[in-house]
Design an enzyme around this catalytic site. Structure first.
Site, PDB file in Angstrom:
ATOM      1  N   LYS A   1      55.105  23.021  56.976  1.00  0.00           N
ATOM      2  CA  LYS A   1      55.678  22.560  58.261  1.00  0.00           C
ATOM      3  C   LYS A   1      54.549  22.475  59.285  1.00  0.00           C
ATOM      4  CE  LYS A   1      59.346  23.755  55.761  1.00  0.00           C
ATOM      5  NZ  LYS A   1      60.067  24.990  55.865  1.00  0.00           N
TER       6      LYS A   1
ATOM      7  N   TYR B   1      38.352  29.835  39.867  1.00  0.00           N
ATOM      8  CA  TYR B   1      39.559  30.651  39.707  1.00  0.00           C
ATOM      9  C   TYR B   1      39.584  31.771  40.734  1.00  0.00           C
ATOM     10  CZ  TYR B   1      43.433  33.218  37.759  1.00  0.00           C
ATOM     11  OH  TYR B   1      44.641  33.831  37.609  1.00  0.00           O
TER      12      TYR B   1
ATOM     13  N   PHE C   1      67.858  32.009  57.562  1.00  0.00           N
ATOM     14  CA  PHE C   1      67.366  30.798  56.912  1.00  0.00           C
ATOM     15  C   PHE C   1      67.627  30.973  55.425  1.00  0.00           C
ATOM     16  CE2 PHE C   1      64.363  28.049  54.758  1.00  0.00           C
ATOM     17  CZ  PHE C   1      64.748  26.848  55.320  1.00  0.00           C
ATOM     18  N   THR C   2      67.963  29.892  54.748  1.00  0.00           N
ATOM     19  CA  THR C   2      68.453  29.959  53.363  1.00  0.00           C
ATOM     20  C   THR C   2      67.568  30.823  52.452  1.00  0.00           C
ATOM     21  OG1 THR C   2      67.318  27.879  52.965  1.00  0.00           O
ATOM     22  CG2 THR C   2      69.662  27.753  53.469  1.00  0.00           C
TER      23      THR C   2
ATOM     24  N   ASP D   1      58.821  34.828  61.073  1.00  0.00           N
ATOM     25  CA  ASP D   1      58.803  33.618  60.259  1.00  0.00           C
ATOM     26  C   ASP D   1      58.053  32.605  61.101  1.00  0.00           C
ATOM     27  OD1 ASP D   1      59.229  31.203  59.009  1.00  0.00           O
ATOM     28  OD2 ASP D   1      61.225  31.751  58.294  1.00  0.00           O
TER      29      ASP D   1
ATOM     30  N   ARG E   1      73.741  20.653  56.899  1.00  0.00           N
ATOM     31  CA  ARG E   1      73.514  22.038  57.280  1.00  0.00           C
ATOM     32  C   ARG E   1      74.858  22.537  57.816  1.00  0.00           C
ATOM     33  NH1 ARG E   1      70.179  23.744  54.177  1.00  0.00           N
ATOM     34  NH2 ARG E   1      67.981  23.927  54.665  1.00  0.00           N
TER      35      ARG E   1
ATOM     36  N   PHE F   1      73.351  24.024  48.026  1.00  0.00           N
ATOM     37  CA  PHE F   1      73.204  22.716  48.673  1.00  0.00           C
ATOM     38  C   PHE F   1      72.183  21.818  47.988  1.00  0.00           C
ATOM     39  CE2 PHE F   1      69.186  23.723  50.769  1.00  0.00           C
ATOM     40  CZ  PHE F   1      69.206  25.113  50.759  1.00  0.00           C
TER      41      PHE F   1
HETATM   42  C1  LIG Z   1      60.905  25.885  55.058  1.00  0.00           C
HETATM   43  C2  LIG Z   1      61.173  27.201  55.615  1.00  0.00           C
HETATM   44  C3  LIG Z   1      61.021  28.360  54.855  1.00  0.00           C
HETATM   45  C4  LIG Z   1      60.685  28.331  53.373  1.00  0.00           C
HETATM   46  O1  LIG Z   1      59.465  27.773  53.117  1.00  0.00           O
HETATM   47  P1  LIG Z   1      59.171  26.915  51.800  1.00  0.00           P
HETATM   48  O2  LIG Z   1      57.762  26.494  52.004  1.00  0.00           O
HETATM   49  O3  LIG Z   1      60.139  25.785  51.770  1.00  0.00           O
HETATM   50  O4  LIG Z   1      59.340  27.808  50.631  1.00  0.00           O
HETATM   51  C5  LIG Z   1      61.240  29.562  55.465  1.00  0.00           C
HETATM   52  N1  LIG Z   1      61.619  29.645  56.752  1.00  0.00           N
HETATM   53  C6  LIG Z   1      61.794  28.560  57.502  1.00  0.00           C
HETATM   54  C7  LIG Z   1      62.213  28.698  58.918  1.00  0.00           C
HETATM   55  C8  LIG Z   1      61.584  27.303  56.969  1.00  0.00           C
HETATM   56  O5  LIG Z   1      61.802  26.227  57.720  1.00  0.00           O
END
Ligand SMILES: *Cc1c(COP(=O)(O)O)cnc(C)c1O
Length: 469
Positions: free
Chosen positions: A270, A84, A136-137, A227, A394, A461
């Protein structure tokens, strides 16, 4: 052989490239008929997010968490220390992040948005402004949820579907300066800098631009938060496109990118080559203490933050593999390969092609459908029916509504994203994808618009439902 036959088999003048890995384990995919696909898309409310993955032939919905792990990463899973608190995998992951990204402190989170939540809540106050190179969303959601107002400061070129600009992700420093003069630097907790800007089509930021941004922000006492989700892909573009960087390693470029910022949120799903995970990395100790206090409430203890020990071990290995030049050049070249085909065939896509995705320009693909009738949403559904290839919208659906007025945003770009999982599909899959888009392009006049019949409150979306007009 006849002359004609010989011509058909002419040797190419350049050597082909191939995936820098071989296949050790396979996952069969189900083949479906067009009638079956028509049924499943109707059942899913013409929203590709609502399709069952079983019903998808080639899945280009997202590159998030869909990467194939290497044998070394699978081996790393077996090294999971599922304690943990204080798992050795955590320390290994932190050291790897410090080594490759260069930040001092790391807070693990379950994925990128967990880090965005903590960063936004820790730094943004009601009435603040958060300038960024395109929204970004989830990032924008968390900034606004914390009481901030997002302000777009990306260069105008980024909003154009076709351009010859090689760094469409760049920040427009004049736009930033205008905002600073209008609202004052003390109302701007940080600039939100995204590398390989997702919503612009996976478009890189130049090193020069990041350096200038950093100088400007330091002068005005404004932090820069990166980011870093696709910073490694961005590093590849700097190496191959920007003068003076050709001889540098991807790892050294990544570190230089981070050096112009004060911290980063990361979706490890990613660049990180893992199926789940993320982190917040920062240099400021006070902020780190604040973030650690928050992570225990929202994510998990500060030595796992929502990840299993084995996930953290796989991520540490994933980062080391992701900065390998052969890997990252394969990654970007696969996307470029399809992009070149589509461009050659006159199919409207966003150019130049970015690092993780091809974007079909629905405004030019389906010029007869008005934006209010969701052309990109419709195009994604039609491509699925045509070929079983799953993509996502998008455009106007993703852009959502203005929180104050309730009005729909009408984004300049109305796109369908074909996003490539890392190390998952082969070049033959790429050929099928390109040919499927081309077949649909030939039948584009038959495609009509949609109407929205269910609209969720947040990030619509993901769950919105539609019917054919
Ligand atoms: C995917 C993504 C996020 C969010 O990350 P999650 O792991 O999906 O929560 C933030 N910024 C960018 C540019 C992304 O592509």
């Amino acid at each position: 052989m006849t002359g004609e036959k010989r011509a058909k088999h002419q040797r190419p003048t350049t050597r082909s490239w191939a995936e820098p890995f071989k296949i050790k384990m396979i996952e069969p995919i189900k083949m479906m008929t067009r009638e079956e696909r028509e049924k499943s898309i109707a059942k899913s409310g013409y929203n590709t997010f609502l399709l069952d993955s079983e019903d998808v032939y080639i899945d280009l919905l997202t590159d998030s968490g869909t990467s194939a792990m290497s044998d070394r990463q699978w081996a790393a899973l077996m090294m999971g220390d599922e304690a943990y608190a204080g798992s050795r995998n955590f320390y290994n992951m932190v050291e790897t992040i410090q080594e490759y990204y260069g930040y001092k402190f790391v807070v693990p989170t379950h994925q990128g948005r967990g880090a965005e939540h903590i960063l936004s809540q820790s730094m943004i106050k009601e009435g603040d402004y958060v300038p960024g190179n395109m929204y970004f969303t989830t990032t924008k959601f968390h900034q606004e949820h914390a009481g901030g107002k997002f302000v777009d400061i990306i260069i105008d070129e980024a909003h154009k579907a076709t351009s010859s600009c090689l760094f469409k992700g760049n920040v427009d420093l004049e736009k930033l300066d205008k905002l600073v003069k209008e609202v004052g630097a003390d109302k701007i907790p940080y600039v939100s800098l995204e590398t390989n800007v997702n919503m612009a089509g996976g478009q890189p930021v130049s090193m020069k631009n990041m350096k200038e941004l950093s100088e400007y922000c330091r002068k005005h006492g404004i932090a820069v938060m990166l980011d870093a989700t696709r910073a490694i892909e961005n590093a590849y573009f700097i190496k191959t496109r920007e003068e003076g960087y050709a001889d540098r390693t991807i790892a050294s470029l990544l570190k230089e990118i981070c050096s112009y910022t004060d911290g980063a949120t990361m979706s490890a799903k990613k660049d990180g080559l893992v199926n789940i995970g993320g982190f917040l990395a920062i240099n400021d100790e006070e902020l780190f203490v604040k973030a650690k206090n928050m992570v225990v409430v929202y994510e998990g203890l500060h030595t796992y933050g929502g990840m299993a020990g084995r996930d953290m071990e796989a991520l540490a290995q994933g980062i080391r593999e992701a900065v390998d030049y052969d890997y990252i050049s394969y990654r970007v070249k696969q996307v470029q390969y399809i992009g070149e085909k589509l461009e050659d065939w006159g199919i409207p896509i966003v150019t130049p092609v970015g690092g993780h995705a091809i974007y079909l320009d629905a405004k030019r693909f389906l010029p007869h459908i008005a934006q209010k009738d969701f052309p990109a949403q419709r195009l994604a559904a039609a491509l699925y029916v045509e070929s079983g290839v799953r993509t996502m919208e998008r455009g106007i659906v993703s852009a959502g509504r203005n929180a104050e007025t309730g009005e729909n945003y009408h984004p300049e770009l109305e796109l369908v994203r074909l996003t490539f999982p890392r190390r998952v599909y082969t070049q033959s899959h790429c050929d099928i994808i390109a040919e499927s888009v081309a077949d649909l392009y030939d039948k584009r006049d038959e495609i009509k618009g949609l109407k929205m019949v269910y609209e969720p409150e947040n990030l619509r979306f993901f769950q919105a439902r539609f019917e054919l007009l």
